[in-house]
Design a protein around this motif. Structure first.
Motif, PDB file in Angstrom:
ATOM      1  N   THR A  10       0.817  -1.222   0.000  1.00  0.00           N
ATOM      2  CA  THR A  10       0.000   0.000   0.000  1.00  0.00           C
ATOM      3  C   THR A  10       0.854   1.277   0.000  1.00  0.00           C
ATOM      4  O   THR A  10       0.318   2.374  -0.070  1.00  0.00           O
ATOM      5  N   GLY A  14       5.441   0.151  -3.166  1.00  0.00           N
ATOM      6  CA  GLY A  14       4.671  -1.097  -3.199  1.00  0.00           C
ATOM      7  C   GLY A  14       3.558  -1.072  -4.226  1.00  0.00           C
ATOM      8  O   GLY A  14       3.320  -2.041  -4.948  1.00  0.00           O
ATOM      9  N   ARG A  33      -1.925  -4.561   6.255  1.00  0.00           N
ATOM     10  CA  ARG A  33      -2.620  -4.388   7.541  1.00  0.00           C
ATOM     11  C   ARG A  33      -3.887  -3.575   7.323  1.00  0.00           C
ATOM     12  O   ARG A  33      -4.023  -2.860   6.319  1.00  0.00           O
ATOM     13  N   GLY A  67      -2.048  -8.909   7.687  1.00  0.00           N
ATOM     14  CA  GLY A  67      -0.924  -9.122   8.592  1.00  0.00           C
ATOM     15  C   GLY A  67      -0.292  -7.816   9.023  1.00  0.00           C
ATOM     16  O   GLY A  67      -0.631  -6.747   8.508  1.00  0.00           O
ATOM     17  N   ILE A  69       3.733  -6.695  10.072  1.00  0.00           N
ATOM     18  CA  ILE A  69       5.092  -7.247  10.182  1.00  0.00           C
ATOM     19  C   ILE A  69       5.691  -7.062  11.572  1.00  0.00           C
ATOM     20  O   ILE A  69       6.683  -7.697  11.903  1.00  0.00           O
ATOM     21  N   SER A  70       5.106  -6.198  12.388  1.00  0.00           N
ATOM     22  CA  SER A  70       5.666  -6.009  13.735  1.00  0.00           C
ATOM     23  C   SER A  70       5.122  -7.043  14.728  1.00  0.00           C
ATOM     24  O   SER A  70       5.397  -6.960  15.916  1.00  0.00           O
ATOM     25  N   ASN A  94       9.302  -5.398   1.428  1.00  0.00           N
ATOM     26  CA  ASN A  94       9.402  -3.985   1.058  1.00  0.00           C
ATOM     27  C   ASN A  94       8.864  -3.074   2.158  1.00  0.00           C
ATOM     28  O   ASN A  94       9.203  -1.896   2.215  1.00  0.00           O
ATOM     29  N   ALA A  95       8.019  -3.597   3.064  1.00  0.00           N
ATOM     30  CA  ALA A  95       7.414  -2.760   4.113  1.00  0.00           C
ATOM     31  C   ALA A  95       8.482  -2.217   5.041  1.00  0.00           C
ATOM     32  O   ALA A  95       9.439  -2.908   5.373  1.00  0.00           O
ATOM     33  N   ALA A  96       8.320  -0.975   5.446  1.00  0.00           N
ATOM     34  CA  ALA A  96       9.243  -0.377   6.414  1.00  0.00           C
ATOM     35  C   ALA A  96       8.620   0.895   6.955  1.00  0.00           C
ATOM     36  O   ALA A  96       7.676   1.438   6.373  1.00  0.00           O
ATOM     37  N   LEU A  98       9.444   4.795   7.549  1.00  0.00           N
ATOM     38  CA  LEU A  98      10.400   5.792   7.059  1.00  0.00           C
ATOM     39  C   LEU A  98      10.635   6.903   8.083  1.00  0.00           C
ATOM     40  O   LEU A  98      11.153   7.963   7.763  1.00  0.00           O
ATOM     41  N   SER A 112       9.186  -1.779  13.058  1.00  0.00           N
ATOM     42  CA  SER A 112       8.901  -2.388  11.740  1.00  0.00           C
ATOM     43  C   SER A 112      10.178  -2.819  11.018  1.00  0.00           C
ATOM     44  O   SER A 112      10.200  -3.865  10.378  1.00  0.00           O
ATOM     45  N   VAL A 135      14.064  -4.996   0.374  1.00  0.00           N
ATOM     46  CA  VAL A 135      14.230  -3.596  -0.027  1.00  0.00           C
ATOM     47  C   VAL A 135      14.938  -2.853   1.102  1.00  0.00           C
ATOM     48  O   VAL A 135      14.394  -2.681   2.190  1.00  0.00           O
ATOM     49  N   SER A 136      16.167  -2.471   0.824  1.00  0.00           N
ATOM     50  CA  SER A 136      16.984  -1.732   1.784  1.00  0.00           C
ATOM     51  C   SER A 136      17.033  -0.273   1.317  1.00  0.00           C
ATOM     52  O   SER A 136      16.057   0.241   0.747  1.00  0.00           O
ATOM     53  N   LYS A 167      17.912   0.259   9.034  1.00  0.00           N
ATOM     54  CA  LYS A 167      17.995  -0.414   7.735  1.00  0.00           C
ATOM     55  C   LYS A 167      19.317  -1.191   7.603  1.00  0.00           C
ATOM     56  O   LYS A 167      19.359  -2.239   6.956  1.00  0.00           O
ATOM     57  N   ALA A 189      17.871   4.906  -3.998  1.00  0.00           N
ATOM     58  CA  ALA A 189      18.222   6.238  -3.461  1.00  0.00           C
ATOM     59  C   ALA A 189      16.907   6.916  -3.019  1.00  0.00           C
ATOM     60  O   ALA A 189      15.933   6.224  -2.722  1.00  0.00           O
ATOM     61  N   ILE A 191      13.441   8.185  -3.220  1.00  0.00           N
ATOM     62  CA  ILE A 191      12.389   7.948  -4.214  1.00  0.00           C
ATOM     63  C   ILE A 191      11.462   9.163  -4.292  1.00  0.00           C
ATOM     64  O   ILE A 191      10.941   9.628  -3.270  1.00  0.00           O
TER      65      ILE A 191
HETATM   66  N1  LIG Z   1      10.905   6.508  -0.076  1.00  0.00           N
HETATM   67  C1  LIG Z   1      12.221   6.547  -0.218  1.00  0.00           C
HETATM   68  O1  LIG Z   1      12.797   7.605  -0.514  1.00  0.00           O
HETATM   69  C2  LIG Z   1      13.035   5.293  -0.021  1.00  0.00           C
HETATM   70  C3  LIG Z   1      14.390   5.334  -0.344  1.00  0.00           C
HETATM   71  C4  LIG Z   1      15.153   4.177  -0.199  1.00  0.00           C
HETATM   72  C5  LIG Z   1      14.581   3.014   0.265  1.00  0.00           C
HETATM   73  N2  LIG Z   1      13.244   3.015   0.576  1.00  0.00           N
HETATM   74  C6  LIG Z   1      12.675   1.738   1.061  1.00  0.00           C
HETATM   75  O2  LIG Z   1      11.666   1.365   0.133  1.00  0.00           O
HETATM   76  C7  LIG Z   1      10.639   0.635   0.807  1.00  0.00           C
HETATM   77  C8  LIG Z   1       9.285   1.228   0.456  1.00  0.00           C
HETATM   78  O3  LIG Z   1       9.290   2.597   0.844  1.00  0.00           O
HETATM   79  P1  LIG Z   1       8.076   3.575   0.454  1.00  0.00           P
HETATM   80  O4  LIG Z   1       8.687   4.881   0.112  1.00  0.00           O
HETATM   81  O5  LIG Z   1       7.163   2.923  -0.499  1.00  0.00           O
HETATM   82  O6  LIG Z   1       7.389   3.722   1.881  1.00  0.00           O
HETATM   83  P2  LIG Z   1       5.868   4.071   2.239  1.00  0.00           P
HETATM   84  O7  LIG Z   1       5.173   4.734   1.121  1.00  0.00           O
HETATM   85  O8  LIG Z   1       5.921   4.763   3.574  1.00  0.00           O
HETATM   86  O9  LIG Z   1       5.226   2.618   2.451  1.00  0.00           O
HETATM   87  C9  LIG Z   1       5.556   1.805   3.529  1.00  0.00           C
HETATM   88  C10 LIG Z   1       4.757   0.528   3.394  1.00  0.00           C
HETATM   89  O10 LIG Z   1       5.135  -0.355   4.475  1.00  0.00           O
HETATM   90  C11 LIG Z   1       3.948  -0.758   5.148  1.00  0.00           C
HETATM   91  N3  LIG Z   1       4.215  -1.016   6.549  1.00  0.00           N
HETATM   92  C12 LIG Z   1       4.932  -0.258   7.411  1.00  0.00           C
HETATM   93  N4  LIG Z   1       4.921  -0.825   8.628  1.00  0.00           N
HETATM   94  C13 LIG Z   1       4.175  -1.960   8.519  1.00  0.00           C
HETATM   95  C14 LIG Z   1       3.770  -2.966   9.422  1.00  0.00           C
HETATM   96  N5  LIG Z   1       4.129  -2.918  10.731  1.00  0.00           N
HETATM   97  N6  LIG Z   1       3.023  -4.013   8.978  1.00  0.00           N
HETATM   98  C15 LIG Z   1       2.628  -4.067   7.674  1.00  0.00           C
HETATM   99  N7  LIG Z   1       2.961  -3.127   6.762  1.00  0.00           N
HETATM  100  C16 LIG Z   1       3.726  -2.090   7.195  1.00  0.00           C
HETATM  101  C17 LIG Z   1       2.988   0.413   4.981  1.00  0.00           C
HETATM  102  O11 LIG Z   1       1.670  -0.030   5.252  1.00  0.00           O
HETATM  103  P3  LIG Z   1       0.488   0.998   5.643  1.00  0.00           P
HETATM  104  O12 LIG Z   1      -0.039   1.527   4.330  1.00  0.00           O
HETATM  105  O13 LIG Z   1      -0.480   0.133   6.360  1.00  0.00           O
HETATM  106  O14 LIG Z   1       1.095   2.064   6.500  1.00  0.00           O
HETATM  107  C18 LIG Z   1       3.234   0.751   3.511  1.00  0.00           C
HETATM  108  O15 LIG Z   1       2.571  -0.173   2.692  1.00  0.00           O
HETATM  109  C19 LIG Z   1      10.997   0.676   2.286  1.00  0.00           C
HETATM  110  O16 LIG Z   1      11.656  -0.516   2.640  1.00  0.00           O
HETATM  111  C20 LIG Z   1      11.962   1.847   2.393  1.00  0.00           C
HETATM  112  O17 LIG Z   1      12.848   1.705   3.482  1.00  0.00           O
HETATM  113  C21 LIG Z   1      12.458   4.102   0.437  1.00  0.00           C
END
Ligand SMILES: NC(=O)c1ccc[n+]([C@@H]2O[C@H](COP(=O)([O-])OP(=O)(O)OC[C@H]3O[C@@H](n4cnc5c(N)ncnc54)[C@H](OP(=O)(O)O)[C@@H]3O)[C@@H](O)[C@H]2O)c1
Length: 381
Positions: A10, A14, A33, A67, A69-70, A94-96, A98, A112, A135-136, A167, A189, A191
């Motif tokens: 979501t 993702g 979730r 589910g 992940i925590s 991929n979930a994390a 931020l 998380s 996904v790191s 991370k 890098a 995003i």
């Molecule tokens: N954005 C960046 O600039 C960037 C850069 C480098 C790496 N990354 C990595 O890329 C990945 C995706 O990042 P993103 O930018 O797409 O982040 P995002 O838009 O904040 O999305 C995070 C996703 O993780 C889910 N999530 C978080 N905690 C969770 C939990 N306890 N249980 C289940 N789901 C959970 C969230 O679910 P909900 O919708 O329910 O909150 C959401 O689907 C991450 O691993 C991040 O570290 C991101």
């Protein structure tokens, strides 16, 4: 064919992975979730409908499991765990969180990113999933300078914030988890939005400056003879030469999807980084151009300066959490990525692309909500 189980479907990245993998006919399951207003099935249904509307086509639905992940066992019911054991051959984790700064070791981003990754690994062992894709972030390099190799992780570097620390720990756990197949590590890098449409669903880092500048301009609304608003009482604690690595979300997803659909490319570490960084001066120029302000000055990284106006105080307050992010980036070597996906060069984010991304965010008023889908409107697969 075996399903791939994706977490974080979501989120910004993702939802692009869902789109791209479904369009590649990859059997996909998503772990989601519940939100305050929607069940996991409703959340996925509404994001798929958003894609269908944008693409003008119908898409297959992924299989949804509820589910978190925590939670141990990723919070899955025993039926869903059995389904995963029966049907899934890989996890795309991929979930994390931020969140950059934590309040305690039990809070985010630790909960998380570290605990969640541990539970994800345990869950894979329990369900016999041997292929783990993680996904790191390229910022596991912390405050390093020079050239960062895809083969490097912990070389004793100092890290910039709790997010980066969490991370690094997560990636270390994945590498030493004992999977019989070597895990694939993706390190994007920073995003940003879609290179074509500018669309995004999250508004971190650069978007924060843009939003504050946009708000300031609306609040002040005092254009002078130039037709623009002078904000020269506000200064940024960078010097304009810092390089930052931005990557459009559609490109990150395209490269990941290419690798995820080619098993011969599994098991490597991939820097998903641009060919050419941008500078903080270009970022400033874009913010000024799009929000019709001028005079945003630099006073130099790390220097302490007296804050003179309430607007500057506001600006500084919002920027503080990102202080560690505005440092000069090192050079990310991306040999593995260029070798794996030579046909997918990263679109160059220049000033005109930045302006395009900025205008899209302003048009969206810096928020995105998927349409609300009611339970009886759809069938969850
Ligand atoms: N954005 C960046 O600039 C960037 C850069 C480098 C790496 N990354 C990595 O890329 C990945 C995706 O990042 P993103 O930018 O797409 O982040 P995002 O838009 O904040 O999305 C995070 C996703 O993780 C889910 N999530 C978080 N905690 C969770 C939990 N306890 N249980 C289940 N789901 C959970 C969230 O679910 P909900 O919708 O329910 O909150 C959401 O689907 C991450 O691993 C991040 O570290 C991101």
């Amino acid at each position: 064919m075996e399903y791939q189980l994706l977490t974080g479907a979501t989120g910004l990245l993702g939802r692009y992975l869902v789109r791209d993998l479904v369009m590649e006919d990859v059997p996909l399951a998503v772990l989601v979730r519940r939100s305050r207003r929607q069940t996991p099935c409703e959340r996925i249904e509404s994001l798929i409908r958003t894609w269908e509307e944008k693409l003008g086509t119908t898409l297959n639905r992924p299989h949804v499991v509820e589910g978190d992940i925590s939670q141990p066992g990723l919070g899955l019911s025993s039926d869903d765990t059995a389904w995963v054991k029966e049907n899934c051959g890989a996890m795309i984790h991929n979930a994390a969180s931020l969140q950059f700064i934590s309040t305690s070791k039990e809070s985010e981003p630790w909960r998380s990113n570290v605990q969640g990754t541990k539970y994800a690994i345990d869950f894979c062992h329990e369900t016999n999933i041997e292929q783990f894709h993680h996904v790191s972030t390229s910022y596991t390099c912390g405050l390093r300078r020079g050239r960062i190799l895809e083969s490097e992780l912990d070389v004793g570097q100092e890290l910039g914030n709790d997010y980066e620390r969490s991370k690094v720990q997560a990636e270390q756990m994945v590498r030493s988890a004992g999977f019989s197949k070597t895990p694939t590590i993706f390190r994007p890098a920073i995003i940003v939005g879609d290179s074509r449409t500018g669309w995004t669903t999250t508004f971190h880092n650069f978007y924060v400056i843009l939003q504050i500048a946009d708000t300031l301009n609306r609040q002040r609304g005092e254009p002078d003879v130039t037709g623009r608003t002078n904000v020269s009482d506000i200064q940024l604690n960078v010097d304009g030469t810092e390089r930052k690595n931005f990557v459009p979300v559609d490109w990150v997803s395209a490269v990941m999807s290419h690798i995820l659909t080619h098993p011969d490319l599994y098991g490597e570490t991939y820097h998903l980084t641009p060919r050419c960084p941008i500078t903080t001066r270009q970022l400033r120029d874009s913010v000024e151009s799009v929000t019709k302000i001028y005079g945003l000055n630099f006073y130099g990284a790390g220097e302490v300066k007296e804050v003179k106006s309430e607007f500057e105080e506001l600006f500084r307050e919002h920027m503080r959490v990102y202080d560690s992010y505005w440092r000069d980036d090192p050079v990310f070597d991306s040999t593995n990525t260029r070798r794996a996906a030579p046909h997918l060069p990263c679109p160059h984010i220049d000033l005109s692309m930045l302006n395009h991304l900025s205008r899209a965010a302003i048009d969206m008023k810096f928020r995105w909500n998927d349409p609300v889908v009611k339970q009886n409107d759809h069938v969850c697969v």
